[in-house]
Design a protein around this motif. Sequence first.
Motif, PDB file in Angstrom:
ATOM      1  N   GLN A 273       2.465  16.647 -39.422  1.00 44.94           N
ATOM      2  CA  GLN A 273       3.479  16.325 -38.417  1.00 44.94           C
ATOM      3  C   GLN A 273       3.320  17.198 -37.169  1.00 44.94           C
ATOM      4  O   GLN A 273       3.479  16.709 -36.044  1.00 44.94           O
ATOM      5  CB  GLN A 273       4.880  16.509 -39.010  1.00 44.94           C
ATOM      6  N   GLU A 276       0.310  15.900 -35.303  1.00 48.34           N
ATOM      7  CA  GLU A 276       0.608  14.613 -34.677  1.00 48.34           C
ATOM      8  C   GLU A 276       1.490  14.774 -33.446  1.00 48.34           C
ATOM      9  O   GLU A 276       1.179  14.267 -32.361  1.00 48.34           O
ATOM     10  CB  GLU A 276       1.293  13.703 -35.691  1.00 48.34           C
ATOM     11  N   LYS A 277       2.584  15.501 -33.604  1.00 46.44           N
ATOM     12  CA  LYS A 277       3.538  15.618 -32.504  1.00 46.44           C
ATOM     13  C   LYS A 277       2.995  16.467 -31.353  1.00 46.44           C
ATOM     14  O   LYS A 277       3.284  16.191 -30.189  1.00 46.44           O
ATOM     15  CB  LYS A 277       4.858  16.199 -33.024  1.00 46.44           C
ATOM     16  N   ASP A 341       6.025   7.221 -32.925  1.00 47.36           N
ATOM     17  CA  ASP A 341       7.298   6.622 -33.326  1.00 47.36           C
ATOM     18  C   ASP A 341       7.659   5.454 -32.408  1.00 47.36           C
ATOM     19  O   ASP A 341       7.169   5.352 -31.267  1.00 47.36           O
ATOM     20  CB  ASP A 341       8.405   7.675 -33.277  1.00 47.36           C
ATOM     21  N   LEU A 375       9.403  22.197 -35.831  1.00 48.63           N
ATOM     22  CA  LEU A 375       8.562  22.031 -37.021  1.00 48.63           C
ATOM     23  C   LEU A 375       7.799  23.309 -37.349  1.00 48.63           C
ATOM     24  O   LEU A 375       7.627  23.658 -38.523  1.00 48.63           O
ATOM     25  CB  LEU A 375       7.578  20.882 -36.803  1.00 48.63           C
TER      26      LEU A 375
END
Length: 415
Positions: A273, A276-277, A341, A375
Amino acid sequence: MPTFSYEAMDHTGREVKDTIDANTQEEAQQLIRQKGFFVTKISERAKGGGKKKATAKKGGRKKKKTFTFGKISTKQLCTFTRQLSTLQDAGLPILRSLRILEGQCKPGVLKNALSEVVDDIESGSTLSEAFQKHPKAFDRLYCNMIKAGEAGGALEAILQRLADFKEKSQTLKRRIKSAMVYPMVVITVATAIVGFILYFIIPKFEAIFKDFGVDLPKMTIYLIKASNFVVKYYYICLLAPFFFWIILKLIRRLETGRYVTDRILLMIPVMGQIAEKSTVARTMRTLGTLVQSGVPILEALHIVRDTAGNAVFERAFSRIYESIREGETIAQPLKESRIVDDIVVNMIDVGEETGDLDTMLNKIADNYDEEVETLVESLVSLLEPIMIVVLGGIIGFIVIALFLPLIQLISKLSG
């Protein structure tokens, strides 16, 4: 007294040509500088009115280059861009600004590059053309934004935008790296301690157990086997991380290998994550900055694809590039790729419909920067108890495996 002809620039960048009387060329340059001029060329005039000798002195100094290798650091490029932006906002000519920054630089790749950039600009090249000759210092994104600024007559605004972009990207990287320092240090120290126990301590206990003929439980047998392996093949243990890194590098040289490893990275919980982000944040900010600076959308997408840093995203941007060439939108192929997203797709779709794509892209980047920071903090919080449990389990296993035979030995001796 000799007379010198000179060419210079005043504080506004206007070229000045005149003559001056002085005993030496160095004295002439000093007198010219006292007038507030910057010397670009000076030569002594013969008594007959001609030129006795001509020397093209750029700034009245010899440029020395040092041997360098590699690229400049992101931090150094951020500092240079911000300083250049500030000097341009102050109204200084670009050539004078570059000379000032060149003089401030420490010997290295950037100083050598700026020296050649100044020469190229004096020869008639544009700033973007001069930068393009030094890919180790100025990447493609950097050069294209400068080119767009020159074409639109808004170089000062583009430099400020570029400085903001570089600083935000650097801040995100610094946060991720600083958050990972503590876990990496703990893991490294713990591995070294366990290795020390297996290499030096366990063999001594093994010798004691053999001397007294103690029956060893399975836990102790496994621990001794692990110790024997470390003692016998210690070089393999030391070189294993290096070989793993080399094999991974070789795999990533292949296009398929890069795609597979990047896809696996994105599938890892939490770490995937973050990857990805952070990639979404970087690519959206890059695209938004390029569009806002006036770079054509196809060229901007090409640059974003090359700077994505992840093969999965590179393929997605390749499809978006082809979609735009065929007259379609960015949102549809991005939705089909399923790498972002739905909110990202919707915001881009709205940006395309309203003609405010650059603002939407920068908002997406800001939101994802915040999510990455959250995160990373969550990962650090999660790693701490995991490391405690794992390290406690390893130490506990070693202690129990050693003490079980010791209890048997004590019982045997006392009996």
